[in-house]
Enzyme design. Structure first.
Site, mmCIF file in Angstrom:
data_model
loop_
_atom_site.group_PDB
_atom_site.id
_atom_site.type_symbol
_atom_site.label_atom_id
_atom_site.label_comp_id
_atom_site.label_asym_id
_atom_site.label_seq_id
_atom_site.Cartn_x
_atom_site.Cartn_y
_atom_site.Cartn_z
ATOM 1 N N ASP A 295 -9.404 0.832 -2.756
ATOM 2 C CA ASP A 295 -8.125 0.321 -2.792
ATOM 3 C C ASP A 295 -7.793 -0.636 -4.016
ATOM 4 O OD1 ASP A 295 -8.530 1.354 -0.140
ATOM 5 O OD2 ASP A 295 -7.398 -0.177 0.705
ATOM 6 N N SER B 293 -3.357 -5.362 1.268
ATOM 7 C CA SER B 293 -4.286 -6.205 0.793
ATOM 8 C C SER B 293 -4.703 -5.915 -0.714
ATOM 9 C CB SER B 293 -5.469 -6.353 1.664
ATOM 10 O OG SER B 293 -6.139 -4.828 1.506
ATOM 11 N N LEU C 36 -1.552 1.188 3.711
ATOM 12 C CA LEU C 36 -1.172 1.515 2.457
ATOM 13 C C LEU C 36 -1.837 0.481 1.368
ATOM 14 C CD1 LEU C 36 2.667 2.537 3.033
ATOM 15 C CD2 LEU C 36 0.500 3.909 3.018
ATOM 16 N N GLY C 37 -2.885 -0.151 1.841
ATOM 17 C CA GLY C 37 -3.508 -1.000 0.680
ATOM 18 C C GLY C 37 -2.757 -2.085 0.164
ATOM 19 N N ALA D 106 -3.390 -4.511 -3.068
ATOM 20 C CA ALA D 106 -2.254 -4.546 -4.079
ATOM 21 C C ALA D 106 -1.956 -6.036 -4.380
ATOM 22 C CB ALA D 106 -0.742 -3.777 -3.411
ATOM 23 N N PRO E 292 4.615 -2.212 3.607
ATOM 24 C CA PRO E 292 4.318 -2.574 4.953
ATOM 25 C C PRO E 292 2.884 -3.389 5.020
ATOM 26 C CG PRO E 292 4.331 -0.296 4.777
ATOM 27 C CD PRO E 292 4.741 -0.747 3.617
ATOM 28 N N VAL E 293 2.885 -4.678 5.503
ATOM 29 C CA VAL E 293 1.623 -5.372 5.652
ATOM 30 C C VAL E 293 0.708 -4.467 6.851
ATOM 31 C CG1 VAL E 293 0.480 -7.594 5.936
ATOM 32 C CG2 VAL E 293 2.519 -7.327 4.576
HETATM 33 N N1 LIG Z 1 3.056 -9.254 0.786
HETATM 34 C C1 LIG Z 1 2.106 -9.916 1.233
HETATM 35 N N2 LIG Z 1 2.236 -11.174 0.980
HETATM 36 C C2 LIG Z 1 0.948 -12.115 1.406
HETATM 37 N N3 LIG Z 1 -0.056 -11.344 2.098
HETATM 38 C C3 LIG Z 1 -0.138 -10.201 2.060
HETATM 39 C C4 LIG Z 1 0.855 -9.316 1.798
HETATM 40 N N4 LIG Z 1 0.655 -8.013 1.917
HETATM 41 C C5 LIG Z 1 -0.720 -7.971 2.596
HETATM 42 N N5 LIG Z 1 -1.146 -9.378 2.416
HETATM 43 C C6 LIG Z 1 -2.541 -9.625 2.831
HETATM 44 O O1 LIG Z 1 -3.342 -8.535 3.501
HETATM 45 C C7 LIG Z 1 -3.459 -8.414 4.858
HETATM 46 C C8 LIG Z 1 -3.319 -7.089 5.213
HETATM 47 O O2 LIG Z 1 -4.245 -6.205 4.784
HETATM 48 P P1 LIG Z 1 -5.124 -5.188 5.516
HETATM 49 O O3 LIG Z 1 -5.502 -5.617 6.876
HETATM 50 O O4 LIG Z 1 -6.309 -4.632 4.872
HETATM 51 O O5 LIG Z 1 -4.116 -4.031 5.722
HETATM 52 P P2 LIG Z 1 -3.222 -3.064 4.476
HETATM 53 O O6 LIG Z 1 -4.087 -2.986 3.429
HETATM 54 O O7 LIG Z 1 -3.849 -1.535 5.106
HETATM 55 O O8 LIG Z 1 -1.940 -3.398 4.182
HETATM 56 C C9 LIG Z 1 -2.371 -9.471 5.454
HETATM 57 O O9 LIG Z 1 -2.920 -9.777 6.535
HETATM 58 C C10 LIG Z 1 -2.446 -10.585 4.514
HETATM 59 O O10 LIG Z 1 -3.339 -11.172 4.623
HETATM 60 C C1 LIG Z 2 -11.081 1.585 5.911
HETATM 61 C C2 LIG Z 2 -11.233 1.589 4.224
HETATM 62 O O1 LIG Z 2 -11.937 2.786 3.823
HETATM 63 C C3 LIG Z 2 -9.808 1.642 3.790
HETATM 64 C C4 LIG Z 2 -8.896 0.645 4.138
HETATM 65 O O2 LIG Z 2 -7.486 0.698 4.041
HETATM 66 P P1 LIG Z 2 -6.324 -0.298 4.165
HETATM 67 O O3 LIG Z 2 -6.814 -1.541 3.987
HETATM 68 O O4 LIG Z 2 -6.226 -0.071 5.820
HETATM 69 O O5 LIG Z 2 -5.031 -0.021 3.585
HETATM 70 C C5 LIG Z 2 -11.823 0.104 3.973
HETATM 71 C C6 LIG Z 2 -12.303 0.310 2.558
HETATM 72 O O6 LIG Z 2 -12.348 1.429 1.964
HETATM 73 O O7 LIG Z 2 -12.211 -0.665 1.889
HETATM 74 MG MG LIG Z 3 -6.527 -3.398 3.028
#
Ligand SMILES: Nc1ncnc2c1ncn2[C@@H]1O[C@H](COP(=O)(O)OP(=O)(O)O)[C@@H](O)[C@H]1O
Ligand SMILES: C[C@@](O)(CCOP(=O)(O)O)CC(=O)O
Ligand SMILES: [Mg+2]
Length: 299
Positions: free
Chosen positions: A135, A92, A89-90, A94, A84-85
């Site tokens: 991450d 960004s 769960l990282g 991944a 899930p975006v």
């Molecule tokens: N499957 C995907 N396809 C394209 N971009 C993605 C995808 N997953 C994540 N991203 C990018 O990463 C961003 C989300 O990252 P972030 O806010 O750090 O949340 P998290 O890392 O917790 O999921 C999205 O807005 C997008 O820019």
């Molecule tokens: C808030 C933080 O400690 C973790 C962010 O994790 P996520 O992008 O929400 O999965 C930021 C970082 O360590 O880069």
């Molecule tokens: Mg992230």
């Protein structure tokens, strides 16, 4: 011809947000992956669940930053993900690491995994304004890792249940929450700095508990860490509802994972199905998963 790589997402046992300020953190790769296919092309094209674009830094800031850093190269990038975006769960990291790895091989650039992890961290810092190496390191190398030492710990062999609130997933959510904590810290350093230090102390204790597989103690410290994240202002009522549902169902412990502000919580348990059912009854989407030693992999 084309090249496909996948990279795992991650959960934080301890230390999110504090790790941005140099405190230790412990994170664990989970077997929920993002897949990226890169193919030489005559233009730049990026397709994902977020849309199909060219070099569009608004829709695809992380992927565009990868293309810019490695070239720029004329490449078609196709992304599919189980993560899930914007949910902690990282996703960004991944997508960043899998894209770096796929373009690296497709164009024969010859970067090592260590170099890809370093570039991934630089990209998260650029897009988010601040980022720890956690991450992107965990998405590259997999396993259970202590940051900033970048030390591989023993594997977790208990059940991991993630509960997604399905709320708060906004573009650049992590960047906004990091900024929110930074403002609170600037306003009340004498209050916030000790909280950040205490989260670091929990992570330091956690390394030995992971080695001993003392999941009951790990869980208690996860509960304390959750309370401290609430104190930093990154909790929500929905996240806490899922956390308490998991604990009341007998989890060793449960806490926010990642940036917070919605998104996901994580629980360690020896009864994953029971905890998952409790999370679903409390309004969350439960994902039962395991720790994975696999980092970025060619598919
Ligand atoms: N499957 C995907 N396809 C394209 N971009 C993605 C995808 N997953 C994540 N991203 C990018 O990463 C961003 C989300 O990252 P972030 O806010 O750090 O949340 P998290 O890392 O917790 O999921 C999205 O807005 C997008 O820019
Ligand atoms: C808030 C933080 O400690 C973790 C962010 O994790 P996520 O992008 O929400 O999965 C930021 C970082 O360590 O880069
Ligand atoms: Mg992230």
């Amino acid at each position: 011809m084309s090249t496909t790589f996948s990279a795992p997402g991650k959960i934080y046992l301890f230390g999110e947000h504090a790790v941005v300020y140099g405190e230790p953190a412990i994170a664990c790769a989970v077997d929920i992956r993002t897949r990226v296919t890169a193919k030489k092309s005559d233009t730049i094209a990026i397709s994902s669940d977020l849309g199909t674009t060219g070099l569009d830094f608004d829709i695809h800031p992380y992927v565009c930053s990868v293309i810019e850093k490695l070239g720029p190269v004329n490449v078609s990038v196709d992304i599919s993900s189980e993560l899930p975006v914007g949910s902690g769960l990282g996703s960004s990291a991944a997508v960043t690491i899998a894209t770096l790895a796929a373009i690296n091989i497709e164009f024969g650039l010859g970067y090592s995994k260590e170099e890809l992890a370093g570039m991934g961290h630089e990209i998260e810092q650029k897009v988010q304004g601040a980022a720890s190496p956690t991450d992107t390191f965990v998405s590259t190398f997999g396993g259970v890792v202590e940051i900033p030492a970048r030390k591989r710990l023993d594997m977790l062999d208990c059940g991991i249940v993630i509960g997604n609130t399905n709320k708060g997933a906004t573009p650049k959510k992590t960047a906004k929450l990091i900024e929110q904590v930074a403002i609170l810290r600037q306003e009340h350093p004498e209050v916030i700095n000790p909280i950040i230090k205490t989260i670091g102390s929990i992570a330091k204790k956690g390394e030995l508990l992971v080695k001993k597989k003392d999941y009951a103690s790990l869980g208690k410290l996860m509960n304390v860490n959750h309370g401290l994240l609430d104190a930093l202002g990154v909790g929500t009522t929905e996240l806490s509802a899922l956390v308490y549902a998991a604990r009341n169902a007998g989890a060793f412990g449960a806490k926010i994972t990642g940036a917070g502000g919605g998104g996901c919580m994580v629980a360690l348990t020896e009864s994953p199905q029971k905890v998952a059912s409790a999370i679903e009854r409390a309004g969350g989407k439960a994902i039962m998963t395991r720790a994975t030693a696999g980092g970025v992999l060619e598919e």
